[in-house]
Design an enzyme around this catalytic site. Structure first.
Site, PDB file in Angstrom:
ATOM      1  N   GLY A  59      -0.419   0.875   9.092  1.00 24.59           N
ATOM      2  CA  GLY A  59       0.113   2.002   8.286  1.00 24.59           C
ATOM      3  C   GLY A  59      -1.092   2.807   7.798  1.00 24.59           C
ATOM      4  O   GLY A  59      -2.120   2.060   7.297  1.00 24.59           O
TER       5      GLY A  59
ATOM      6  N   GLY B  15      -2.026   9.446   3.309  1.00 22.90           N
ATOM      7  CA  GLY B  15      -2.903  10.273   2.684  1.00 22.90           C
ATOM      8  C   GLY B  15      -3.753   9.492   1.555  1.00 22.90           C
ATOM      9  O   GLY B  15      -4.573   9.906   1.250  1.00 22.90           O
TER      10      GLY B  15
ATOM     11  N   THR C 124      -4.534   2.699   3.250  1.00 23.59           N
ATOM     12  CA  THR C 124      -4.188   2.004   4.584  1.00 23.59           C
ATOM     13  C   THR C 124      -3.497   0.687   4.303  1.00 23.59           C
ATOM     14  O   THR C 124      -3.806   0.056   3.111  1.00 23.59           O
ATOM     15  CB  THR C 124      -5.484   1.723   5.171  1.00 23.59           C
ATOM     16  OG1 THR C 124      -6.342   2.941   5.595  1.00 23.59           O
ATOM     17  CG2 THR C 124      -5.269   1.042   6.489  1.00 23.59           C
ATOM     18  N   VAL C 125      -2.793   0.384   5.179  1.00 16.38           N
ATOM     19  CA  VAL C 125      -2.024  -0.895   5.218  1.00 16.38           C
ATOM     20  C   VAL C 125      -2.270  -1.800   6.173  1.00 16.38           C
ATOM     21  O   VAL C 125      -2.532  -1.260   7.359  1.00 16.38           O
ATOM     22  CB  VAL C 125      -0.564  -0.516   5.056  1.00 16.38           C
ATOM     23  CG1 VAL C 125       0.535  -1.995   4.765  1.00 16.38           C
ATOM     24  CG2 VAL C 125       0.129   0.626   4.287  1.00 16.38           C
TER      25      VAL C 125
ATOM     26  N   LYS D 162      -2.615  -3.464   0.888  1.00 19.70           N
ATOM     27  CA  LYS D 162      -2.606  -2.001   0.763  1.00 19.70           C
ATOM     28  C   LYS D 162      -3.545  -1.748  -0.101  1.00 19.70           C
ATOM     29  O   LYS D 162      -4.152  -2.010  -1.023  1.00 19.70           O
ATOM     30  CB  LYS D 162      -1.215  -1.748   0.117  1.00 19.70           C
ATOM     31  CG  LYS D 162      -0.023  -2.330   0.939  1.00 19.70           C
ATOM     32  CD  LYS D 162       1.324  -1.822   0.237  1.00 19.70           C
ATOM     33  CE  LYS D 162       2.368  -2.189   1.202  1.00 19.70           C
ATOM     34  NZ  LYS D 162       3.734  -1.847   0.838  1.00 19.70           N
TER      35      LYS D 162
ATOM     36  N   ASP E 222       8.547   8.247  -6.468  1.00 15.62           N
ATOM     37  CA  ASP E 222       8.584   8.555  -5.098  1.00 15.62           C
ATOM     38  C   ASP E 222       9.670   7.913  -4.371  1.00 15.62           C
ATOM     39  O   ASP E 222       9.389   7.344  -3.180  1.00 15.62           O
ATOM     40  CB  ASP E 222       7.171   8.225  -4.511  1.00 15.62           C
ATOM     41  CG  ASP E 222       6.961   8.774  -2.979  1.00 15.62           C
ATOM     42  OD1 ASP E 222       7.694   9.926  -2.650  1.00 15.62           O
ATOM     43  OD2 ASP E 222       6.167   8.486  -2.339  1.00 15.62           O
TER      44      ASP E 222
END
Length: 780
Positions: free
Chosen positions: A23, A26, A29-30, A45, A138
């Site tokens: 993944g 913005g 990164t995963v 992550k 979120d």
């Protein structure tokens, strides 16, 4: 400039092997990675280095400490975090899964009942975090992942930690914390509160039920949901109010509004008929799902919750006028989906039933409910078969030393849940989990607990996790009763005591294992009896309140020592300490038969069957009791009843052999004894029985079989009682007495049965037989 990916690989190489990027977003990164220490997949992550200022790092480390303590069935556990070069990172377990966003993209709008269930589960997670002053910030479909019937909030708490940590850098660039389509109006100004999360959840559920994304600033009364149930519409309308003050005050209030919304569905808001309903209702939050602030989806496996009646949802209306006196705990659902954990799940099932029984709850024993594993029967049908008023459904999940259980109490007459609760602990404090469930159920059914029981439930001593693990494995193998399993069980139990010499129940299980080895002729009484007795005595020294320890010692004194005067107080003390355990009553019934108290023996056996009605062994013991008192026709009916559900049960076939012999039904008796030996895999004896019967009838068949057994005894151990029984069936009194004397010399545990088994009745006028009974202090 050095590549951040390479720096991260190098910095984490001693702990994690980064396998792939799954993944990008913005903020970071995963990575799919392998945890080297535990050899498991994890998600690593990261936060992009340009966001990780000194201020951001300080706030991140402070906030991550808070989020690391969030433990809830619908919240992701945080495994690790830190700084690698200039990159902040955090780690979670990894398993592939599907997000709500992916499902909506594939299926469009969802059934209202599914939306309600998702809303309740996400709402529970929000409510839990909000009580700890953690705001998600979120909530969106991509951060709600689905596994089975569970909705799990991804990055719960992480959003707050990462968001606040990165807020300065992001707002300087004009970026927003959150996803605009689901953000409350006030979030655009930088403020995020509990009511902001309520708004976001409302927007997610609106999209899920209508298939259309909620438009910021739209008037609620103009929303496109004319086909949505009015009660669900009302709950979401308030959640989506533009002004925070007009919304539900917190996630708990929204969840309560959704919980009261049955949507007119007689299946309780869940799909399918009775079979599907039972599969769905037996859920527990278990396989926890991980998402990210970025893209992709990751599942985490961990169950956590509040330790004492968390997420309780009593339904007083369903309980009204429906008294609950007896209940059954169905087999626990193994949500690890790992067959190797079956010993653990079975141990948890045993522990829950045992705790309820010790508290005075009339609960059906485990052996009678195991047939309902994976059943599609409705609660009402199961309750009718077991003669109970309520069903306890529970699931268990384990990750490492973390254990979680969710249970619900279902009223049998209404099939409605009257209580549910989620519990969490590490393995060291696992007893607190079951005592929490027990307290809650006792309160729900208005059981008056004695001061002693209240003190016991409040006192849950920690256990050594590794010793407890060995204990559960040992108990699991002991209960399987095969020669290999009994030996394996003994090794595990001894290992448990090496780790924790004060583990009283491990001593009880060792005593039980030696008793079984002796009963099955796998260990000579000269070895098994002393070892079983020593273990039972050590258990009592460690904990004199253990009913199981008193019963184990009484069993040794009955079958191992024939010490009747010492055994009886032990049985009675065990029953006084815990009258709800059936096993000790079964043994006590035969003790009472041996000592000439047949009426009380039958009463004890009947009490055992009330507690364990579908236990084939308990039913067979009762059939034997009926045969001992001369009620042979009833005994035959009882044994045949056992064989309807347990067609190979050895005690039932052995009992029928004796009962048919007593009624001189020799053809039927032959068939049963052949079945006994066939099930033992003894082809030679089966053929000898058939050949002997053809040549000289039933007595000849018994004689030939006895002679073969005698010949074998010269090469290897054959229980003398087995040979004596064959000669008794053959009508050879002299040889029967000879082999009974050998059994006496060996102190064979089953010898006390000669005073009650009808086949030995013809010897009662023989002075040698009478003398044998006197030497055993049995009634003549």
């Amino acid at each position: 400039m050095a590549d951040p990916h390479e720096i991260l690989h190098e910095a984490l190489s001693h702990k994690y092997e980064l396998l792939d990027v799954v993944g990008e977003g913005g903020m970071g990164t995963v990575y799919l990675a392998r945890d080297r220490k535990h050899d498991r997949k994890v998600a690593v992550k990261t936060i992009h280095p340009h966001l990780a200022t000194t201020e951001v790092r300080d706030r991140f480390e402070r906030e991550i400490q808070i989020t690391a303590h969030l433990q809830h069935p619908h919240i992701l556990p945080l495994l690790d975090s830190g700084v690698a070069g200039d990159t902040l990172y955090y780690v979670m377990p990894y398993v592939e899964g599907e997000s709500l966003g992916q499902r909506l993209q594939r299926d469009g709008a969802l059934p209202a009942r599914d939306v309600v269930q998702i809303g309740q589960q996400v709402g529970a997670a929000l409510e839990y975090a909000h009580r700890r002053d953690v705001v998600h910030r979120d909530i969106k479909p991509e951060n709600i992942l689905l596994t089975g019937d569970q909705a799990i909030v991804a990055d719960f708490g992480i959003s707050k930690a990462v968001g606040e940590a990165a807020e300065t850098a992001l707002t300087r660039s004009g970026a927003l914390i959150g996803t605009p389509a689901y953000m409350a109006p006030e979030q655009f100004g930088g403020g995020a509160t509990r009511r902001s999360d309520v708004y976001a959840l409302g927007a997610v559920l609106y999209e899920a039920v209508t298939g259309k994304r909620w438009v910021l600033g739209a008037a609620v009364d103009e929303a496109e949901w004319s086909d949505v149930d009015s009660r669900l519409r009302s709950a979401l309308s308030r959640a989506l109010a533009a002004s925070p003050g007009d919304r539900w005050p917190d996630a708990g209030a929204l969840r309560a509004a959704l919980a009261g919304d049955s949507l007119g569905d007689t299946n309780g808001g869940l799909p399918g008929g009775d079979g599907e309903k039972r599969r769905v209702l037996r859920w527990v939050a278990a396989v926890l799902v991980v998402g990210v602030l970025f893209t992709g989806s990751v599942l985490a496996a961990r169950f956590t919750s509040a330790p004492d009646r968390a997420e309780s949802q009593p339904e007083a209306e369903a309980a009204a006028g429906a008294r609950i006196d007896r209940m059954a705990v169905l087999p626990l659902t193994n949500l690890t989906n790992d067959p190797d954990q079956e010993y653990f799940v079975q141990g948890m099932h045993d522990a829950l039933i045992s705790e309820l029984a010790e508290a005075g709850v009339a609960v059906i024993a485990r052996t009678s409910v195991m047939r309902y594993r994976d059943t599609e029967k409705a609660a009402r049908e199961i309750a009718s078969e077991l003669n109970v008023d309520a069903i306890v459904e529970a699931s268990v999940f384990r990750v490492g030393d973390s254990v979680g259980i969710q249970a619900r109490l279902v009223n049998a007459s209404t099939e409605e849940s009257v209580w549910s609760g989620s519990y969490d602990a590490d393995l060291r404090n696992v007893l607190a989990v079951f005592r929490g469930v027990t307290r809650a159920i006792a309160e729900e059914i208005q059981l008056v607990l004695t001061p002693e029981t209240q003190a016991q439930l409040a006192r849950a001593q920690p256990v050594d996790p590794e010793a407890y693990e060995d204990y559960l494995r040992g108990r699991f193998h002991r209960q399987r009763l095969t020669p290999a399993d009994l030996q394996a069980g003994l090794q595990y139990l001894e290992a448990a005591l090496e780790r924790d010499p004060g583990f009283a129940m491990a001593e009880v299980e060792i005593a039980r294992t030696w008793i079984a080895l002796q009963q099955f002729g796998l260990s000579p009484p000269s070895e098994a009896t002393p070892k079983a007795k020593a273990a039972a005595l050590r258990a009592l020294e460690l904990d004199g309140t253990l009913a199981e320890a008193h019963a184990a010692l009484a069993t040794v004194r009955t079958w191992g020592e024939w010490a009747w005067e010492q055994a009886e107080p032990g049985f009675r003390r065990a029953i006084a300490l815990n009258p709800k355990l059936p096993g000790m009553r079964i043994s006590f019934s035969h003790f009472l038969m041996f000592t000439g108290h047949s009426e009380e023996a039958l009463a004890q056996a009947e009490s055992a069957l009330e507690l364990d009605p579908l236990n084939a062994t308990a039913q067979s013991f009762y059939g034997m009791d009926l045969m001992f008192v001369g009620r042979t026709d009833e005994a035959i009916a009882q044994f045949q009843k056992v064989l309807l559900t347990a067609p190979d049960h050895p005690l039932a076939h052995s009992g029928l052999w004796s009962a048919f012999h007593q009624k001189q039904m020799y053809d039927e008796a032959l068939e049963e004894v052949q079945t006994v030996y066939r099930n033992r895999g003894d082809r030679e004896i089966v053929e000898a029985l058939e050949r002997g019967f053809a040549e000289g009838g039933y007595e000849a068949a018994m004689t030939l079989t006895a002679e073969i057994s005698v010949a074998r005894s010269r090469e290897s151990y054959v229980a003398p009682m087995r040979i004596a029984r064959l000669y008794a069936h053959a009508g050879n009194h002299d040889l029967t007495i000879d082999w009974l004397e050998r059994a006496f010399e060996a102190r064979e545990p089953n010898l006390p049965y000669i005073g009650v088994v009808p086949v030995f009745g013809g010897l009662r006028n023989d002075p040698r037989f009478v003398d044998l009974l006197r030497r055993m202090n049995l009634p003549t």
